[in-house]
Design a protein around this motif. Structure first.
Motif, PDB file in Angstrom:
ATOM      1  N   ASP A   3       4.832 -19.928   1.793  1.00 27.46           N
ATOM      2  CA  ASP A   3       5.151 -19.753   3.205  1.00 27.46           C
ATOM      3  C   ASP A   3       4.142 -18.823   3.857  1.00 27.46           C
ATOM      4  O   ASP A   3       3.768 -17.800   3.291  1.00 27.46           O
ATOM      5  CB  ASP A   3       6.561 -19.186   3.337  1.00 27.46           C
ATOM      6  N   ALA A   4       3.715 -19.147   5.074  1.00 28.47           N
ATOM      7  CA  ALA A   4       2.736 -18.323   5.783  1.00 28.47           C
ATOM      8  C   ALA A   4       3.292 -16.951   6.114  1.00 28.47           C
ATOM      9  O   ALA A   4       2.529 -16.023   6.398  1.00 28.47           O
ATOM     10  CB  ALA A   4       2.284 -19.022   7.059  1.00 28.47           C
ATOM     11  N   ASP A   5       4.601 -16.795   6.092  1.00 28.03           N
ATOM     12  CA  ASP A   5       5.202 -15.506   6.413  1.00 28.03           C
ATOM     13  C   ASP A   5       5.309 -14.595   5.197  1.00 28.03           C
ATOM     14  O   ASP A   5       5.787 -13.466   5.306  1.00 28.03           O
ATOM     15  CB  ASP A   5       6.607 -15.707   7.002  1.00 28.03           C
ATOM     16  N   GLN A   6       4.886 -15.068   4.046  1.00 23.97           N
ATOM     17  CA  GLN A   6       5.002 -14.260   2.846  1.00 23.97           C
ATOM     18  C   GLN A   6       3.933 -13.173   2.785  1.00 23.97           C
ATOM     19  O   GLN A   6       2.866 -13.284   3.401  1.00 23.97           O
ATOM     20  CB  GLN A   6       4.914 -15.138   1.602  1.00 23.97           C
ATOM     21  N   THR A   7       4.240 -12.128   2.008  1.00 22.53           N
ATOM     22  CA  THR A   7       3.320 -11.009   1.815  1.00 22.53           C
ATOM     23  C   THR A   7       3.000 -10.867   0.343  1.00 22.53           C
ATOM     24  O   THR A   7       3.907 -10.724  -0.481  1.00 22.53           O
ATOM     25  CB  THR A   7       3.942  -9.691   2.332  1.00 22.53           C
ATOM     26  N   PHE A   8       1.729 -10.935   0.029  1.00 23.83           N
ATOM     27  CA  PHE A   8       1.264 -10.724  -1.340  1.00 23.83           C
ATOM     28  C   PHE A   8       0.561  -9.368  -1.385  1.00 23.83           C
ATOM     29  O   PHE A   8      -0.360  -9.104  -0.609  1.00 23.83           O
ATOM     30  CB  PHE A   8       0.286 -11.822  -1.768  1.00 23.83           C
ATOM     31  N   VAL A   9       1.003  -8.527  -2.315  1.00 21.55           N
ATOM     32  CA  VAL A   9       0.461  -7.178  -2.442  1.00 21.55           C
ATOM     33  C   VAL A   9      -0.313  -7.077  -3.755  1.00 21.55           C
ATOM     34  O   VAL A   9       0.161  -7.531  -4.805  1.00 21.55           O
ATOM     35  CB  VAL A   9       1.581  -6.122  -2.389  1.00 21.55           C
ATOM     36  N   ILE A  10      -1.497  -6.487  -3.690  1.00 18.14           N
ATOM     37  CA  ILE A  10      -2.333  -6.255  -4.868  1.00 18.14           C
ATOM     38  C   ILE A  10      -2.479  -4.757  -5.058  1.00 18.14           C
ATOM     39  O   ILE A  10      -2.984  -4.064  -4.169  1.00 18.14           O
ATOM     40  CB  ILE A  10      -3.724  -6.909  -4.698  1.00 18.14           C
ATOM     41  N   VAL A  11      -2.031  -4.259  -6.192  1.00 13.81           N
ATOM     42  CA  VAL A  11      -2.143  -2.834  -6.505  1.00 13.81           C
ATOM     43  C   VAL A  11      -3.328  -2.644  -7.437  1.00 13.81           C
ATOM     44  O   VAL A  11      -3.289  -3.046  -8.601  1.00 13.81           O
ATOM     45  CB  VAL A  11      -0.851  -2.295  -7.149  1.00 13.81           C
ATOM     46  N   GLY A  12      -4.379  -2.048  -6.918  1.00 17.77           N
ATOM     47  CA  GLY A  12      -5.594  -1.841  -7.697  1.00 17.77           C
ATOM     48  C   GLY A  12      -6.802  -2.348  -6.952  1.00 17.77           C
ATOM     49  O   GLY A  12      -6.920  -3.557  -6.712  1.00 17.77           O
ATOM     50  N   GLY A  13      -7.688  -1.440  -6.571  1.00 16.81           N
ATOM     51  CA  GLY A  13      -8.825  -1.808  -5.746  1.00 16.81           C
ATOM     52  C   GLY A  13     -10.108  -1.992  -6.524  1.00 16.81           C
ATOM     53  O   GLY A  13     -11.178  -1.594  -6.041  1.00 16.81           O
ATOM     54  N   GLY A  14     -10.048  -2.584  -7.701  1.00 16.97           N
ATOM     55  CA  GLY A  14     -11.241  -2.865  -8.486  1.00 16.97           C
ATOM     56  C   GLY A  14     -11.680  -4.306  -8.340  1.00 16.97           C
ATOM     57  O   GLY A  14     -11.284  -5.013  -7.401  1.00 16.97           O
ATOM     58  N   LEU A  15     -12.482  -4.763  -9.297  1.00 14.39           N
ATOM     59  CA  LEU A  15     -13.010  -6.124  -9.238  1.00 14.39           C
ATOM     60  C   LEU A  15     -11.901  -7.162  -9.322  1.00 14.39           C
ATOM     61  O   LEU A  15     -11.899  -8.146  -8.578  1.00 14.39           O
ATOM     62  CB  LEU A  15     -14.017  -6.328 -10.372  1.00 14.39           C
ATOM     63  N   ALA A  16     -10.944  -6.976 -10.227  1.00 12.22           N
ATOM     64  CA  ALA A  16      -9.861  -7.952 -10.378  1.00 12.22           C
ATOM     65  C   ALA A  16      -9.067  -8.085  -9.090  1.00 12.22           C
ATOM     66  O   ALA A  16      -8.760  -9.202  -8.641  1.00 12.22           O
ATOM     67  CB  ALA A  16      -8.941  -7.552 -11.534  1.00 12.22           C
ATOM     68  N   GLY A  17      -8.732  -6.953  -8.481  1.00 11.62           N
ATOM     69  CA  GLY A  17      -7.961  -6.988  -7.249  1.00 11.62           C
ATOM     70  C   GLY A  17      -8.731  -7.628  -6.104  1.00 11.62           C
ATOM     71  O   GLY A  17      -8.187  -8.440  -5.343  1.00 11.62           O
ATOM     72  N   ALA A  18     -10.011  -7.266  -5.971  1.00  6.89           N
ATOM     73  CA  ALA A  18     -10.816  -7.818  -4.880  1.00  6.89           C
ATOM     74  C   ALA A  18     -11.021  -9.319  -5.031  1.00  6.89           C
ATOM     75  O   ALA A  18     -10.951 -10.076  -4.053  1.00  6.89           O
ATOM     76  CB  ALA A  18     -12.164  -7.104  -4.829  1.00  6.89           C
ATOM     77  N   LYS A  19     -11.269  -9.781  -6.258  1.00  6.73           N
ATOM     78  CA  LYS A  19     -11.463 -11.212  -6.476  1.00  6.73           C
ATOM     79  C   LYS A  19     -10.151 -11.980  -6.310  1.00  6.73           C
ATOM     80  O   LYS A  19     -10.161 -13.142  -5.887  1.00  6.73           O
ATOM     81  CB  LYS A  19     -12.061 -11.462  -7.850  1.00  6.73           C
ATOM     82  N   ALA A  20      -9.037 -11.342  -6.630  1.00 11.17           N
ATOM     83  CA  ALA A  20      -7.740 -11.987  -6.394  1.00 11.17           C
ATOM     84  C   ALA A  20      -7.511 -12.183  -4.902  1.00 11.17           C
ATOM     85  O   ALA A  20      -7.074 -13.260  -4.454  1.00 11.17           O
ATOM     86  CB  ALA A  20      -6.621 -11.154  -7.001  1.00 11.17           C
TER      87      ALA A  20
END
Length: 425
Positions: A3-20
Motif C-alpha cells: 500500500d502506498a500509505d505504508q511506512t518502511f523504516v530502516i534502522v542503520g545508516g550504512g551500506l546495507a541500509g542505504a542500498k535497501a
C-alpha cells in the motif's frame, strides 16, 4: 504490491541500509521510507576506511554510497545522528534518542557491528584506536601521518584483515609497525596455516614486525598518552599508538530487548534470519553485519561481516519486505589490498572444514589462485593478483555445495580453463 500509505523504516545508516532504501524505490514502493542512522555522516562504504581513504589515495567524499542530495530526490526521509533506543514490536514503533516515536509497517534492522575492545590496563588511553566508523578513519589517518613524520611506532593487536590493511597503510606513511597475534600466522581463521606465511612474508618485506603466539596484556602510558605495549611474556614494545583490531561483534541490543530470536555468540552471534532475511517477527527483517542468515546453498547459518554482504543483502531484504519471493544465496565474498598485493576470496572454508588446499599459478610471484576442498568439493577460492576469475571460482563453490567433485590435477593446472574443471552437465 504494498500500500502506498505504508511506512518502511530502516534502522542503520550504512551500506546495507542505504542500498535497501534505494531498492525500495527502484522496485516501485511509493510509501514512506525512513532511514535512521546513528552517525551524522550520510551512509558510506567501509572498505575505504582501511584501504584507499586511510592510505591517502582516495578523497573522503569517495566513501559515500550516494550524493547527499540523492536522498531528498528519492524521497527518503533521513534521521542522522539519531540512535534508536527502543523497539516496540506490539505497537510497531521505534523510539529515537530525542524521544521521537516513529511507527512502521515493515522494519529493517541494519545496525551492523562494533569493534571488540581490549580489556587490559591502559586500553582507555588517548593513543588507543579502533577502526570501524568514518570518524575513526579520520583520526587514524592523522595519527599514521604523524607517526611517519616522527618515526613513531604503531602496535597493532590482531593480524586479521583490518590489522594487516592498517599495517600496510602505516608503512606507506613511514611509521614503524609491530603486529601482535595469538595465532601462529596472520589470517589464521580465514586462510589457515597453509597460506598464512604468505602474508607474514609480504609484510615482513615491507618492514612490519610480527609477534605470534602472544597477546597484549597492558598498554603503558603517561599523562594519558601511550608509551609502550606489554605482551604476555613481559616484553615491552615501544608504541606511540595502539590499534585494537581483534574483530567485531554484531549490534544486537535493540533486537534482544525486543525479544527477537538471536544466534548464540559461540556460533557467531547476530539476529537469526531465514533465507528471506526475515527475523522471528514477520514484519522485521535484518541485513548486513548483524544478520545471521540461513544460507540455502551452503546449508548452514552464516553471519558475514563483509562489504558484499551489505551491498547485496540490503536489496534482498528490501525485496522481501515488498513481498517478493527471496532466497538470499550469495556466495560470501570479500577483497583486500595490501601493498602491491590484491586479492578476492569467495566461499566459506574455516580451519577444520577442509582437507586439501590446491594451488594454481605462481605462489612465489604472488600470482595464483588457492582452493580449499573437502572430499574433492571446492569450498572456497582466493585469487591473488589474478583477475576476472571471480565468476568461475564462485561457480566451483556452488557446484561443490551441490556435491560436485573436481579433478584436483586439472584444478591446479593453469593451462586448464577454470570453467572446464567442472564436469560437463
Amino acid at each position: 504490491m504494498v500500500d502506498a500509505d505504508q511506512t518502511f523504516v530502516i534502522v542503520g545508516g550504512g551500506l546495507a541500509g542505504a542500498k535497501a532504501a534505494e531498492t525500495l524505490r527502484s522496485e516501485g514502493f511509493t510509501g514512506r521510507v525512513i532511514l535512521i542512522g546513528e552517525e551524522r555522516d550520510h551512509p558510506y562504504e567501509r572498505p575505504p576506511l582501511s584501504k584507499g581513504y586511510l592510505s591517502g589515495k582516495e578523497e573522503r567524499d569517495s566513501v559515500y554510497v550516494h550524493e547527499p542530495a540523492w536522498y531528498a530526490q528519492a524521497d527518503i526521509e533521513l534521521h542522522l545522528g539519531q540512535p534508536v533506543t527502543a523497539l516496540d514490536r506490539a505497537a510497531r514503533t521505534v523510539r529515537l534518542g530525542d524521544g521521537t516515536t516513529i511507527r512502521y509497517d515493515k522494519l529493517l534492522l541494519a545496525t551492523g557491528a562494533e569493534p571488540r575492545r581490549l580489556d587490559i590496563p591502559g586500553s582507555g588511553l588517548a593513543g588507543v584506536h579502533h577502526l570501524r566508523v568514518l570518524s575513526h578513519a579520520d583520526r587514524l589517518q592523522g595519527v599514521l601521518s604523524a607517526l611517519g613524520r616522527d618515526n613513531g611506532h604503531l602496535v597493532i593487536a590482531g593480524a586479521g584483515w583490518i590489522g594487516l590493511e592498517v599495517a600496510a597503510a602505516a608503512r606507506g606513511y613511514g611509521a614503524e609497525v609491530t603486529v601482535v597475534e595469538p595465532a601462529p600466522t596472520p589470517l589464521h581463521q580465514v586462510v589457515g596455516p597453509e597460506l598464512g606465511q604468505l602474508f607474514t612474508d609480504l609484510h615482513s618485506e615491507h618492514g612490519v614486525r610480527f609477534l605470534f603466539g602472544t597477546r597484549l596484556t597492558e598498554i603503558v602510558g603517561q599523562d594519558g598518552m601511550v608509551l609502550a605495549a606489554r605482551t604476555e611474556d613481559g616484553e615491552e614494545q615501544p608504541a606511540h599508538a595502539v590499534l585494537a583490531a581483534i574483530g567485531a561483534v554484531p549490534r544486537t541490543a535493540l533486537a534482544e530487548t525486543a525479544g527477537l530470536a538471536l544466534v548464540d555468540r559461540a556460533h557467531g552471534g547476530g539476529v537469526a534470519v531465514d533465507a528471506a532475511l526475515r527475523t522471528s517477527d514477520p514484519d522485521i527483517h535484518a541485513a548486513g553485519d548483524v544478520a545471521a542468515a540461513h544460507h540455502p546453498l551452503l546449508g548452514m547459518r552464516l553471519r558475514v561481516e563483509h562489504w558484499a554482504n551489505a551491498l547485496n543483502g540490503g536489496p534482498a531484504a528490501a525485496r522481501a519486505m515488498l513481498g517478493q519471493d527471496v532466497s538470499y544465496d550469495r556466495i560470501p565474498y570479500f577483497f583486500s589490498d595490501q601493498y602491491d598485493l590484491g586479492l578476492e576470496y569467495s566461499g566459506w572454508a574455516p580451519p577444520g572444514s577442509y582437507d586439501q588446499v590446491v594451488l594454481r599459478g605462481d605462489v612465489a610471484k604472488r600470482q595464483f589462485i588457492a582452493f580449499w576442498l573437502k572430499d574433492r568439493r571446492v569450498l572456497a577460492g582466493m585469487n591473488v593478483n589474478v583477475w576476472d576469475v571471480t565468476a568461475p571460482i564462485q561457480d566451483l563453490v556452488r557446484a561443490g555445495a551441490a556435491g560436485t567433485t573436481v579433478d584436483t590435477d586439472a584444478l591446479g593446472d593453469p593451462s586448464v580453463p577454470l570453467p572446464s574443471v567442472l564436469p560437463a552437465p
